[in-house]
Structure formats: C-alpha cells, structure tokens
Design an enzyme around this catalytic site. Structure first.
Site, short mmCIF file in Angstrom:
data_model
loop_
_atom_site.label_atom_id
_atom_site.label_comp_id
_atom_site.label_asym_id
_atom_site.label_seq_id
_atom_site.Cartn_x
_atom_site.Cartn_y
_atom_site.Cartn_z
N GLY A 276 0.82 -1.21 0.00
CA GLY A 276 0.00 0.00 0.00
C GLY A 276 0.85 1.25 0.00
N ARG B 16 13.47 10.05 -2.63
CA ARG B 16 14.37 11.19 -2.86
C ARG B 16 15.64 11.07 -2.03
NH1 ARG B 16 14.87 15.97 0.09
NH2 ARG B 16 15.47 17.86 -1.07
N ALA B 17 15.47 10.71 -0.76
CA ALA B 17 16.63 10.58 0.13
C ALA B 17 17.56 9.47 -0.33
CB ALA B 17 16.16 10.32 1.57
N ARG C 211 1.34 -5.08 -5.56
CA ARG C 211 1.58 -6.34 -4.86
C ARG C 211 1.96 -7.39 -5.89
NH1 ARG C 211 -0.26 -4.93 0.15
NH2 ARG C 211 -1.94 -3.39 0.19
N CYS C 212 2.85 -8.30 -5.52
CA CYS C 212 3.39 -9.25 -6.50
C CYS C 212 3.27 -10.67 -5.97
CB CYS C 212 4.85 -8.91 -6.81
SG CYS C 212 5.60 -9.97 -8.05
N GLY D 123 5.81 -2.55 3.93
CA GLY D 123 5.44 -3.14 5.21
C GLY D 123 5.95 -4.55 5.36
N ASP D 124 5.29 -5.32 6.22
CA ASP D 124 5.74 -6.68 6.54
C ASP D 124 5.94 -7.55 5.31
OD1 ASP D 124 5.87 -6.26 9.23
OD2 ASP D 124 3.98 -7.23 9.73
N THR E 191 4.13 2.42 5.92
CA THR E 191 2.75 1.96 6.02
C THR E 191 1.99 2.89 6.95
OG1 THR E 191 1.31 0.23 6.93
CG2 THR E 191 3.56 0.27 7.74
N ILE E 192 0.79 3.29 6.57
CA ILE E 192 0.04 4.22 7.41
C ILE E 192 -0.43 3.59 8.71
CG2 ILE E 192 -0.72 5.53 5.39
CD1 ILE E 192 -3.53 4.31 5.86
N ASP E 193 -0.43 2.25 8.80
CA ASP E 193 -0.98 1.58 9.98
C ASP E 193 -0.06 1.63 11.20
OD1 ASP E 193 -3.20 0.93 8.50
OD2 ASP E 193 -2.58 -1.13 8.10
N ASP F 170 2.21 -0.46 12.03
CA ASP F 170 2.15 -1.80 12.63
C ASP F 170 3.44 -2.59 12.46
OD1 ASP F 170 1.90 -2.12 9.91
OD2 ASP F 170 0.21 -3.50 10.00
N GLY G 183 -6.69 0.44 9.30
CA GLY G 183 -5.99 -0.29 10.34
C GLY G 183 -6.56 -1.69 10.45
N ARG G 184 -6.23 -2.52 9.45
CA ARG G 184 -6.83 -3.86 9.39
C ARG G 184 -6.39 -4.73 10.56
NH1 ARG G 184 -6.05 -6.24 3.70
NH2 ARG G 184 -3.89 -6.09 4.37
N GLY H 42 -12.24 13.62 20.31
CA GLY H 42 -13.19 13.53 21.42
C GLY H 42 -14.25 12.47 21.23
#
Length: 319
Positions: free
Chosen positions: A11, A21-22, A72-73, A102-103, A125-127, A129, A170-171, A185
């Site tokens: 993702g 870039r870095a 994804r592959c 990610g993982d 990864t945004i999660d 995790d 957040g699966r 809140g």
C-alpha cells in the site's frame, strides 16, 4: 556498491516520495548510480527500471503517493519469482536494494537478501504496525487526514443530534483509531486489540445524553468492520439517528506532513549508509528519536504492544 535500486511495495503511504528522494540523493552523493524499480517487485521481475538523478527526484518531497508506483506481486512469493528478480539484478548491475513498504515487502527483501542481493527495508505503512519501529512513514499524515474528516463529520452530527460511527484504516492495528479518537473527542474507540461491548457503549451514550450531550462520535478500526451494523444497533437501542461513514483510501492520500517528510528522509539516508557498507537483510526504524536497524527476521518476529493506558485515558476523557 556502484549501483543500487529503490522500490516501493504494498500500500502507498504519504512520505514514500521523500524516502525515494533521500535514497537517490544519498546514493548519488556517494558516487553510486541509483535506479528506481517501478511497481515494486513486479517491476524488478520484469525489468521495469529507470535511472534516478538529482533532478528526477526534485519537487517530489511534498507529493503523496509514490512516484515509482507500487503494486503487490504474487509471483515474488514463490522461489522462482525471487530467482527471476535476482537474475534481473545481475543483468542490470544492481548490487543492493532499498525496499520501502510493510511486513510483506520485508519478507520479500529477506528472500532476496538470502539469494545474495543485499536489501534494506524502510517501514512505509500508514498503519504503524511494524513492531521494531516506533513510527512508520505515512502514519502521521493518515492520522491528520482522518482527524480533519472526523472533525467535519462532527460538525454535521452536532447539527442533527446524530451519532456518527466512523471507520478508519488499520486492518490489524488500532493505532489510527485510538489516536484520532482521542484527538476528536470520540465517546468510544473500537479496535481489534481491546475487548468491547456495544451495550457498554450505548450505556455511556445514554449517560452523556442525560447530561446534555446531543451528538456523538465513535471511531472503529477497519479490522473490526461492521460499522453499519454498529450504527443500526445504536439507533435501534437509543433512538438517536446514527450513521456509519467509512473513510477508506482517502487516508492514504494527500501531502505528507512535516514529520513524514523528515522521518522518511532520515530512514532513506540511513538505508543507503548500510548498503554502502555492504550490509543487507536489515530493517531501519526509529527508537527514542534515533534511527536503528535490526535483522529482517527479527523485525518480523517482534510483537508491538498496544498503548493500553492511552486507551483507558480516551475512555475517561469522553463522557
């Protein structure tokens, strides 16, 4: 090393471009040739590769998504796919690869490292995790995007005396849900890590309503799902008009925050430093504000603790 590659896999996450870039500019500064491998491991297997220079990565740090694309592959999960990728590396003179993802991406990096192509994993990864690091690229931007959208929903919920059940990404991890719930809140946060009772949430809503509160936000982690069913049950049992909103992939997009740009730059720089030394099969991450690296297999075996105290605090602060 004389030539290295960089790819993004899985993702997309805001800040990936800053990491690319870095990697490119750090490698170039060390006299390396740097190539971008397009569409992740698919591009590596198929030889979809382009040279990156200082100008080709100019003006991308502020952009969301990934300029070298991602995918994804399934083929790479098999030994034959890994060997094809190795052959393509040899054919193109690629001596090491920075893998941003990610993982699943790191498992591929470990397999390729085992075949003699050193790989360094950068957590994107945004999660948030990935257990070996306190922070992953894209997490801050995703939370801020979710917070902004929930704030907008809160405006209309308050206008209509309504309950909004908001599902965030957040699966397998509830970090986005917890932090956006605190920030907005929410009267309740529902995640896979903590047990919950709809009846307890309804009782809390009823108590708050009796005290004068007329609108409510409930944040639900994607791994829980059932947001529509939760909204229906709340409406049936309280009489409060309740609606479910699934934020979905909008949380992946947008310009990365300052934190995502800076942390991605640090991690990309450090990854090239490792490759320069001929080191592979590592994942870089952040601990106590410092960049660290650990063996990929060790990183994959670690378990990340959920901030239970923050969850308890969130429950106390909303009534």
């Amino acid at each position: 090393m004389k030539k290295i590659g960089v790819l993004t896999s899985g993702g997309d996450a805001p800040g990936m471009n800053a990491a690319v870039r870095a990697v490119a500019r750090t490698g170039i500064s060390k006299g390396m040739e740097v190539v971008g491998i397009l569409r992740g491991y698919n591009g590596l297997i198929n030889g979809d590769i382009k040279t990156l220079d200082a100008r080709s990565v100019s003006g991308i740090i502020q952009n969301g998504g990934t300029c070298i694309y991602t995918a994804r592959c399934l083929e790479f999960r098999e030994k034959a796919g890994v060997l094809k990728a190795k052959e393509m590396c040899i054919k193109n003179g690629i001596e090491g690869i920075v893998v941003i993802g990610g993982d699943g991406s790191f498992r591929g990096a470990a397999d390729l490292s085992a075949e003699g192509i050193p790989c360094i994993g950068v957590p994107g990864t945004i999660d948030n995790d990935i257990s070996m690091t306190e922070y992953t690229i894209g997490y801050d931007t995703a939370m801020n995007t979710a917070m902004e959208l929930i704030d907008k929903l809160n405006d209309t919920a308050s206008s209509h005396d309504r309950c909004s059940v908001v599902e965030v990404m957040g699966r397998r991890a509830g970090y986005i849900a917890l932090n956006t719930g605190i920030a907005c809140g929410a009267i309740a946060v529902i995640t896979t890590e903590m047990p919950y009772s709809i009846d307890d949430i309804i009782a809390k809503i009823s108590t708050a309503r009796a005290g004068g509160k007329n609108h409510f936000i409930i944040v639900v982690s994607e791994g829980i799902g059932n947001s529509e069913a939760i909204a229906r049950e709340i409406q049936d049992k309280t009489g409060i008009e309740s609606r479910a909103t699934i934020l979905g992939h909008v949380q992946r997009g947008g310009r990365p925050t300052l934190r995502d740009r800076v942390e991605a730059s640090k991690l990309g720089y450090y990854a090239v430093e490792l490759l320069e030394q001929g080191i592979g099969n590592r994942v870089v991450g952040l601990k106590d504000g410092h960049v660290i690296d650990v063996d990929i297999q060790e990183a994959l075996s670690m378990k990340k603790a959920f901030p239970v105290e923050d969850y308890k605090m969130a429950d106390i602060l909303t009534f």
